[in-house]
Design an enzyme around this catalytic site. Structure first.
Site, mmCIF file in Angstrom:
data_model
loop_
_atom_site.group_PDB
_atom_site.id
_atom_site.type_symbol
_atom_site.label_atom_id
_atom_site.label_comp_id
_atom_site.label_asym_id
_atom_site.label_seq_id
_atom_site.Cartn_x
_atom_site.Cartn_y
_atom_site.Cartn_z
ATOM 1 N N LYS A 6 -4.536 3.102 -2.783
ATOM 2 C CA LYS A 6 -3.680 2.447 -1.791
ATOM 3 C C LYS A 6 -4.445 2.159 -0.501
ATOM 4 O O LYS A 6 -4.156 1.175 0.192
ATOM 5 C CB LYS A 6 -2.447 3.312 -1.510
ATOM 6 C CG LYS A 6 -1.519 3.475 -2.704
ATOM 7 C CD LYS A 6 -0.695 2.229 -2.981
ATOM 8 C CE LYS A 6 -1.215 1.292 -4.022
ATOM 9 N NZ LYS A 6 -0.364 0.112 -4.225
ATOM 10 N N TYR A 58 -4.293 8.431 -6.014
ATOM 11 C CA TYR A 58 -3.367 7.337 -5.715
ATOM 12 C C TYR A 58 -3.604 6.829 -4.297
ATOM 13 O O TYR A 58 -3.667 5.617 -4.056
ATOM 14 C CB TYR A 58 -1.933 7.839 -5.876
ATOM 15 C CG TYR A 58 -0.872 6.877 -5.408
ATOM 16 C CD1 TYR A 58 -0.653 5.676 -6.082
ATOM 17 C CD2 TYR A 58 -0.085 7.172 -4.290
ATOM 18 C CE1 TYR A 58 0.331 4.794 -5.661
ATOM 19 C CE2 TYR A 58 0.904 6.301 -3.868
ATOM 20 C CZ TYR A 58 1.108 5.107 -4.547
ATOM 21 O OH TYR A 58 2.076 4.235 -4.114
ATOM 22 N N SER A 116 0.854 -1.181 0.000
ATOM 23 C CA SER A 116 0.000 0.000 0.000
ATOM 24 C C SER A 116 0.893 1.235 0.000
ATOM 25 O O SER A 116 1.958 1.239 -0.614
ATOM 26 C CB SER A 116 -0.927 -0.047 1.222
ATOM 27 O OG SER A 116 -1.759 1.089 1.293
#
Length: 326
Positions: free
Chosen positions: A200, A196, A163
């Site tokens: 994650k 993003y 992650s």
């Protein structure tokens, strides 16, 4: 490199990786950066590794650069894997299932980082497709073999989802109820980083839900997610190269001089994948989110929201059914 400071587990990546002979591993995005470094660490200890990558040429070039060690016990083989399309991700998993009778460790490492807002397949934004939806399909397709391997009393089966601390950039109120939630565009200077971060966060929540399911089924698989840290990888340098001349110079210098090499930066994910400490303290590490150097952490409240994790899982399943992927 050993442990970094007192709050981290006392585990040395150079000395404490166990014998992995007979262990089958998949590392996605394994031809460069942290994926490559992770493969290098595991290879020297005898693992049979499948390097997930889109390009056969790049995979073979990467394999040629690996140090197999003096005993040459480990092996590496290319697994064609394209995460831009969940159908191709499923096909890759199915090809693997035709080749192997066990899978001990799955490291979902491949990802795209800061990218323009775009939708290449099925109306799902690219960053969510590549970083969450396709890895979800890939993992789900491999689950029966992972569970079968876990029946071996000597096995130590794990799923490691790489992650990012960027998961902490999204609001705690985030939801994953439908396609619109998946496609949140955000606004402002940090919109790409927030997109993003959303993908994650999905990695971390998938980890939480997987562990919940394993525990409910009494399956001895451990699922972990982690933030590897800012590392001097090809991806980090590519991000720097996309900036204007001033920022490009600053970011490139900082990457080379202020961040660790991939070999050192892989510490947290190698720890998550193979450290005996994780199995010994399974209540602590099962479903956990690790920050460098392998410290159990929470980047935001959303990461520990089990209801949100279930919502993400169910919505992902529904979206996949809608596009014909079972």
């Amino acid at each position: 490199m050993g442990h970094w400071f007192s709050s981290s587990p006392k585990w040395d990546i150079e000395k404490d990786v166990p014998d992995l002979e007979g262990t089958v591993v998949i590392v996605t995005g394994g031809n460069s950066g942290l994926g490559f470094a992770t493969i290098q660490h595991l290879l020297r200890h005898g693992a049979k590794i499948y390097m997930g990558a889109r390009s056969e040429e790049k995979a073979k070039e990467a394999i040629a650069r690996l140090d197999f060690g003096p005993e040459k016990k480990g092996t590496v083989e290319w697994l064609e894997l394209d995460l831009s399309d969940p159908r191709k991700a499923k096909e890759a998993a199915e090809r693997f299932l035709q080749k192997e009778k066990r899978l001990d460790i799955l490291v979902n490492n491949a990802a795209i980082t800061i990218a323009p807002y775009a939708k290449a397949h099925d109306g799902i934004q690219d960053v969510m497709m590549v970083n969450h939806v396709s890895p979800f399909v890939f993992t789900r397709t491999l689950l029966p073999l992972l569970k079968e391997t876990a029946k071996d009393p000597a096995a130590d089966v794990r799923i490691v989802n790489v992650s990012s601390g960027a998961a902490g950039m999204v609001p705690d109120t985030i939801r994953f109820r439908n396609l619109e939630d998946f496609n949140t565009e955000y606004s402002g200077t940090f919109a790409p980083m927030k997109r993003y971060g959303q993908s994650k966060l999905a990695n971390a929540l998938m980890t939480t839900e997987l562990q919940k399911q394993f525990d409910a089924e009494n399956v001895p698989i451990l699922s972990l997610s982690l933030h590897p840290g800012t590392i001097n990888t090809e991806g980090n340098l590519a991000f720097a190269a996309r900036q204007n001349w001033f920022l490009r110079a600053i970011f490139t210098w900082a990457s080379h001089h202020l961040t660790p090499s991939p070999a050192k930066g892989a510490y947290t994910q190698v720890f998550a994948a193979v450290s005996p400490i994780v199995r010994k303290e399974k209540e602590k590490y099962g479903g956990a989110f690790l920050m460098p150097p392998a410290v159990v952490s929470k980047p935001n409240k959303a990461v520990e929201n089990k209801e949100l994790a279930g919502e993400l899982w169910n919505t992902t399943e529904e979206l996949l059914k809608e596009i014909g992927i079972n």
